[in-house]
Design a protein around this motif. Structure first.
Motif, PDB file in Angstrom:
ATOM      1  N   HIS A   1      33.075  93.330  89.500  1.00  0.00           N
ATOM      2  CA  HIS A   1      31.802  93.135  90.199  1.00  0.00           C
ATOM      3  C   HIS A   1      32.055  92.940  91.686  1.00  0.00           C
ATOM      4  CE1 HIS A   1      33.101  89.022  89.232  1.00  0.00           C
ATOM      5  NE2 HIS A   1      32.246  88.541  90.124  1.00  0.00           N
ATOM      6  N   GLN A   2      30.990  92.720  92.430  1.00  0.00           N
ATOM      7  CA  GLN A   2      30.967  92.799  93.878  1.00  0.00           C
ATOM      8  C   GLN A   2      31.400  91.549  94.635  1.00  0.00           C
ATOM      9  OE1 GLN A   2      26.636  92.017  95.303  1.00  0.00           O
ATOM     10  NE2 GLN A   2      26.454  92.963  93.298  1.00  0.00           N
TER      11      GLN A   2
ATOM     12  N   THR B   1      34.093 101.140  89.351  1.00  0.00           N
ATOM     13  CA  THR B   1      33.231  99.993  89.086  1.00  0.00           C
ATOM     14  C   THR B   1      31.995 100.487  88.367  1.00  0.00           C
ATOM     15  OG1 THR B   1      32.335  97.962  90.073  1.00  0.00           O
ATOM     16  CG2 THR B   1      31.851 100.022  91.209  1.00  0.00           C
TER      17      THR B   1
ATOM     18  N   GLU C   1      26.997  98.501  90.650  1.00  0.00           N
ATOM     19  CA  GLU C   1      27.695  97.756  91.698  1.00  0.00           C
ATOM     20  C   GLU C   1      28.090  98.619  92.891  1.00  0.00           C
ATOM     21  OE1 GLU C   1      28.809  93.836  91.089  1.00  0.00           O
ATOM     22  OE2 GLU C   1      26.826  94.704  90.743  1.00  0.00           O
TER      23      GLU C   1
ATOM     24  N   THR D   1      26.174  89.267  88.283  1.00  0.00           N
ATOM     25  CA  THR D   1      25.702  90.218  89.299  1.00  0.00           C
ATOM     26  C   THR D   1      24.991  91.348  88.555  1.00  0.00           C
ATOM     27  OG1 THR D   1      27.712  91.579  89.284  1.00  0.00           O
ATOM     28  CG2 THR D   1      27.665  89.708  90.835  1.00  0.00           C
TER      29      THR D   1
ATOM     30  N   HIS E   1      27.860  93.617  86.662  1.00  0.00           N
ATOM     31  CA  HIS E   1      29.091  92.996  86.163  1.00  0.00           C
ATOM     32  C   HIS E   1      29.557  93.686  84.886  1.00  0.00           C
ATOM     33  CE1 HIS E   1      31.673  90.007  84.198  1.00  0.00           C
ATOM     34  NE2 HIS E   1      31.801  89.413  85.378  1.00  0.00           N
TER      35      HIS E   1
END
Length: 246
Positions: free
Chosen positions: A69-70, A93, A97, A167, A170
């Protein structure tokens, strides 16, 4: 630390604004690929390289980064890695994201702080400014986006488990052969016990609860948590306990 053939947990330490923090990235190695799952905070390239080579693996063999995730402690050193490895390293990813990681969208932690900026105490405003700078220097292009249920052809197969909530995009990674879950930030280990992430740092707590329930579909024997490290035992029973406490 080697936990299975081709599976290593890299225990890294960071000092963030005077607070010590331990994080656990995962390294996957097979015949043709060296894959790093998450990349720590900005400025930790040296630590990552040192930890990889301590396992007897040439760091320059790295050819894939997967970001769960970010958040800045997961993407922070990716840009340094891409600049310093003399070969193409692909970044993967979840599709949700991508826009946050490449800078098209404002990271959710930044957006949440900005919504309350006028009311934040001075010490949190300092955190906001440092986060903002960190994200601006950590933007990278994503080469491939992932979807729920997709299987990557490494180490006997790795299933992408879409677990939004912490997020928007995720993910966890489930290593089919080994029954290992790389959990990102959906779970953590505290005082030896597997626990859910604090709801105060989730983007959408209700969505996160649904994602924890989703993990019951998988037969899990070991969990690698970014915060807290390795948890072994009756994992599915423990996840069921967490669900019952929700």
């Amino acid at each position: 630390m080697k936990i299975e053939n081709g599976i290593y947990v890299l225990e890294l330490s960071a000092n963030i604004m005077g607070t010590s923090m331990d994080i656990n990235t995962t390294l996957l190695c097979d015949k043709d690929s060296l894959i790093l799952i998450d990349t720590a905070f900005p400025g930790q390239l040296h630590q990552i390289r040192e930890a990889v080579e301590k396992e007897g693996i040439p760091f320059n063999k790295l050819n894939t980064i997967i970001l769960t995730h970010q958040d800045i402690d997961h993407i922070g050193s990716a840009s340094d890695i891409l600049r310093n490895i003399p070969r193409t390293v692909k970044v993967l990813t979840h599709e949700e994201e991508r826009a946050y990681i490449n800078g098209e969208k404002k990271p959710v932690k930044i957006a949440q702080l900005e919504d309350r900026l006028d009311y934040l105490p001075d010490n949190i405003k300092i955190v906001y400014e440092k986060l903002k700078v960190g994200f601006e220097h950590s933007r990278i292009n994503v080469d491939k986006t992932l979807i729920d249920g997709e299987e990557l052809p490494y180490l006997g197969g790795i299933t992408i488990v879409y677990t939004p909530g912490h997020t928007p995009g995720h993910i966890c990674l489930y290593l089919n052969k080994w029954k290992i879950l790389i959990a990102g930030d959906i779970l953590s280990v505290k005082e030896g016990l597997l626990v859910k992430t604090d709801k105060d740092i989730n983007f959408d707590n209700e969505l996160n609860i649904k994602s924890i329930k989703k993990l019951m579909k998988y037969d899990i024997e070991t969990v690698i948590c970014y915060h807290g490290g390795i948890y072994k035992g009756d994992v599915n029973k423990r996840i069921a306990e967490l669900i019952n406490d929700l």
